[in-house]
Each structure stands twice: as structure tokens, then as C-alpha cells.
Scaffold this motif. Sequence first.
Motif, PDB file in Angstrom:
ATOM      1  N   ILE A  50       3.041  29.478 -50.211  1.00 43.62           N
ATOM      2  CA  ILE A  50       3.296  28.410 -49.248  1.00 43.62           C
ATOM      3  C   ILE A  50       4.681  27.808 -49.447  1.00 43.62           C
ATOM      4  O   ILE A  50       5.419  27.559 -48.493  1.00 43.62           O
ATOM      5  N   GLY A  51       5.057  27.562 -50.695  1.00 46.13           N
ATOM      6  CA  GLY A  51       6.330  26.932 -50.989  1.00 46.13           C
ATOM      7  C   GLY A  51       7.536  27.789 -50.680  1.00 46.13           C
ATOM      8  O   GLY A  51       8.642  27.281 -50.487  1.00 46.13           O
ATOM      9  N   VAL A  52       7.352  29.084 -50.647  1.00 47.26           N
ATOM     10  CA  VAL A  52       8.436  30.011 -50.288  1.00 47.26           C
ATOM     11  C   VAL A  52       8.556  30.140 -48.777  1.00 47.26           C
ATOM     12  O   VAL A  52       9.661  30.192 -48.236  1.00 47.26           O
ATOM     13  N   LEU A  53       7.428  30.163 -48.095  1.00 50.02           N
ATOM     14  CA  LEU A  53       7.411  30.490 -46.671  1.00 50.02           C
ATOM     15  C   LEU A  53       7.473  29.277 -45.742  1.00 50.02           C
ATOM     16  O   LEU A  53       7.719  29.437 -44.543  1.00 50.02           O
ATOM     17  N   MET A  54       7.262  28.063 -46.281  1.00 49.36           N
ATOM     18  CA  MET A  54       7.264  26.868 -45.449  1.00 49.36           C
ATOM     19  C   MET A  54       8.177  25.800 -46.031  1.00 49.36           C
ATOM     20  O   MET A  54       8.430  25.761 -47.232  1.00 49.36           O
ATOM     21  N   ALA A  55       8.676  24.929 -45.158  1.00 46.83           N
ATOM     22  CA  ALA A  55       9.456  23.767 -45.572  1.00 46.83           C
ATOM     23  C   ALA A  55       9.068  22.616 -44.663  1.00 46.83           C
ATOM     24  O   ALA A  55       8.385  22.806 -43.650  1.00 46.83           O
ATOM     25  N   CYS A 101       7.644  26.891 -40.154  1.00 45.58           N
ATOM     26  CA  CYS A 101       7.218  28.199 -40.644  1.00 45.58           C
ATOM     27  C   CYS A 101       7.629  29.236 -39.605  1.00 45.58           C
ATOM     28  O   CYS A 101       7.744  28.929 -38.417  1.00 45.58           O
ATOM     29  N   SER A 102       7.858  30.450 -40.036  1.00 44.66           N
ATOM     30  CA  SER A 102       8.216  31.512 -39.101  1.00 44.66           C
ATOM     31  C   SER A 102       7.106  31.731 -38.082  1.00 44.66           C
ATOM     32  O   SER A 102       5.915  31.667 -38.409  1.00 44.66           O
ATOM     33  N   ILE A 122       9.030  28.739 -35.957  1.00 46.62           N
ATOM     34  CA  ILE A 122      10.456  28.941 -35.732  1.00 46.62           C
ATOM     35  C   ILE A 122      10.706  30.425 -35.442  1.00 46.62           C
ATOM     36  O   ILE A 122      10.335  31.290 -36.235  1.00 46.62           O
ATOM     37  N   PRO A 123      11.350  30.747 -34.307  1.00 45.16           N
ATOM     38  CA  PRO A 123      11.591  32.151 -33.962  1.00 45.16           C
ATOM     39  C   PRO A 123      12.735  32.740 -34.779  1.00 45.16           C
ATOM     40  O   PRO A 123      13.541  32.018 -35.376  1.00 45.16           O
ATOM     41  N   GLY A 124      12.804  34.069 -34.777  1.00 46.43           N
ATOM     42  CA  GLY A 124      13.910  34.753 -35.441  1.00 46.43           C
ATOM     43  C   GLY A 124      13.461  35.576 -36.632  1.00 46.43           C
ATOM     44  O   GLY A 124      12.291  35.609 -36.994  1.00 46.43           O
ATOM     45  N   LYS A 125      14.426  36.225 -37.266  1.00 47.36           N
ATOM     46  CA  LYS A 125      14.127  37.143 -38.372  1.00 47.36           C
ATOM     47  C   LYS A 125      13.947  36.432 -39.703  1.00 47.36           C
ATOM     48  O   LYS A 125      13.434  37.023 -40.661  1.00 47.36           O
ATOM     49  N   PHE A 126      14.382  35.192 -39.823  1.00 51.09           N
ATOM     50  CA  PHE A 126      14.267  34.472 -41.089  1.00 51.09           C
ATOM     51  C   PHE A 126      12.849  33.950 -41.266  1.00 51.09           C
ATOM     52  O   PHE A 126      12.232  33.476 -40.309  1.00 51.09           O
ATOM     53  N   ASN A 127      12.331  34.058 -42.476  1.00 52.65           N
ATOM     54  CA  ASN A 127      10.940  33.636 -42.666  1.00 52.65           C
ATOM     55  C   ASN A 127      10.677  32.839 -43.936  1.00 52.65           C
ATOM     56  O   ASN A 127       9.706  32.096 -43.998  1.00 52.65           O
TER      57      ASN A 127
END
Length: 220
Positions: A57-62, A70-71, A92-97
Motif C-alpha cells: 500500500i505504501g509503495v502504490l498509494m500516496a 492510486c494508479s 490517476i491515469p498514465g504509466k506511473f503507478n
Amino acid sequence: MTIIRMAFNRNPFLGAYSLCTDKIALLPSIFRFNEREVEAALGVPVVRTDVDRSPLIGVLMAGNSNGLICSELFEIGSGAGSLKPDVTVVPIPGKFNAFGNIFLVNDYGAVANPDLPEEILKLVGQKLRVPVVRGTIAGIKNVGAVGVATNRGVLVHPDVTSDEAKLIEKTLNVPVEVGTACAGVKFVGLCMAANSKGAIVGMTTTGPELGRVESALGFI
């Protein structure tokens, strides 16, 4: 304010698995821990969930008190149904996750990985209701992995430059201090989760490191 040391199945890297704001704490559903102890330390409700079946969770969300990001590629687990009515997760759209790694956020501002496009910065700024600037910490682009920010202070990688520290302080509007956690780990963002009320840190964090955490995050 309270700081507790703990681990997830003997894993001390709590920041990789946890996201905490002044409104809520998201922790993984697969690990055993004392929820009441964590809620008492952080002063907010604990919600057990996952991100697309991942405990990271801590890596994938802020996020901050205004919202979580989140992506759009991921689904938030069933525990997200327990979020407070005023806590929203924005896709959030796009390639960053890995948003937890690429953003360092509090309720006053956000520092972002410098590779992020302008449209992502604008969208995140709108959703979290804060100014967003690009920056690095110790030359590292994944600022969320090497920093921990609350509305009281910021703890960052010991090799942060003076210019980087000044940018962080100006953007997040709180003082910056340096330190390590988990017995010398400089990637402090992966070692703990914190808000203005308290923190949970990896079990291997030493006494002197705890003192630095307390000072940096404004608990003393």
C-alpha cells in the motif's frame, strides 16, 4: 504523540506496506498486528485493505487529509469500503503507478519525482489540494521512498543536499531533518508510516534513530 516499533511477519519495512494521513491509516490485510495499538499510536482509524491484491500500500498509494491517489490500473481491496465518507481514493491515469515512492506529501504541499509529466502534477495537485513541485532527495528521484512527511516535520535521507532540503521545506511548509531507521537504512520512507499524531516504525529501528524520528516529525 506516540511512536511504536513493530513488524509485519518479521518484516520491519512498514512504510512499504502502510499509508497514514491525519484522517486514516491503510494497512495490509494479510499481516497480523494489534490494530488497537496502531490506532492508539496514530490517532486515526485503521483500515485493512490491499492494492490489486498486493500488500504494498505504501509503495502504490500516496495522499493527505484531502484525498488518496492510486494508479487507475489498480483496484483497491474490499477494506476500502470502510474508508471514512470524506476520504476518497482518486484514480490517476498514465504509466506511473508507484505513487507512494514518487510523491512526498503532507497537507501543505507535495514533492514529486522529476520525471512526472506536467499533466500528472496538475491532476495530483487538484485532487490533493496542494502545490506540487518536482524535486529529488540525495539525488534520488523516488522522493517518497527516502522521506517521511507530516504536518509537523519531514525526515529524509542523510545525504540530502541543502538546496533539496530548502525546496522541501518551502513546499511542505515544515522543517526538514535527516536520519535513518531500521538500523541504518537511509530509505526512511520504506521504514515507517506517520502522521501529526504518531508513527509506527520498523522493529529494528534503534534508540538513537527513534530520537531522530521524534525530533524530525515534531513529537518533542
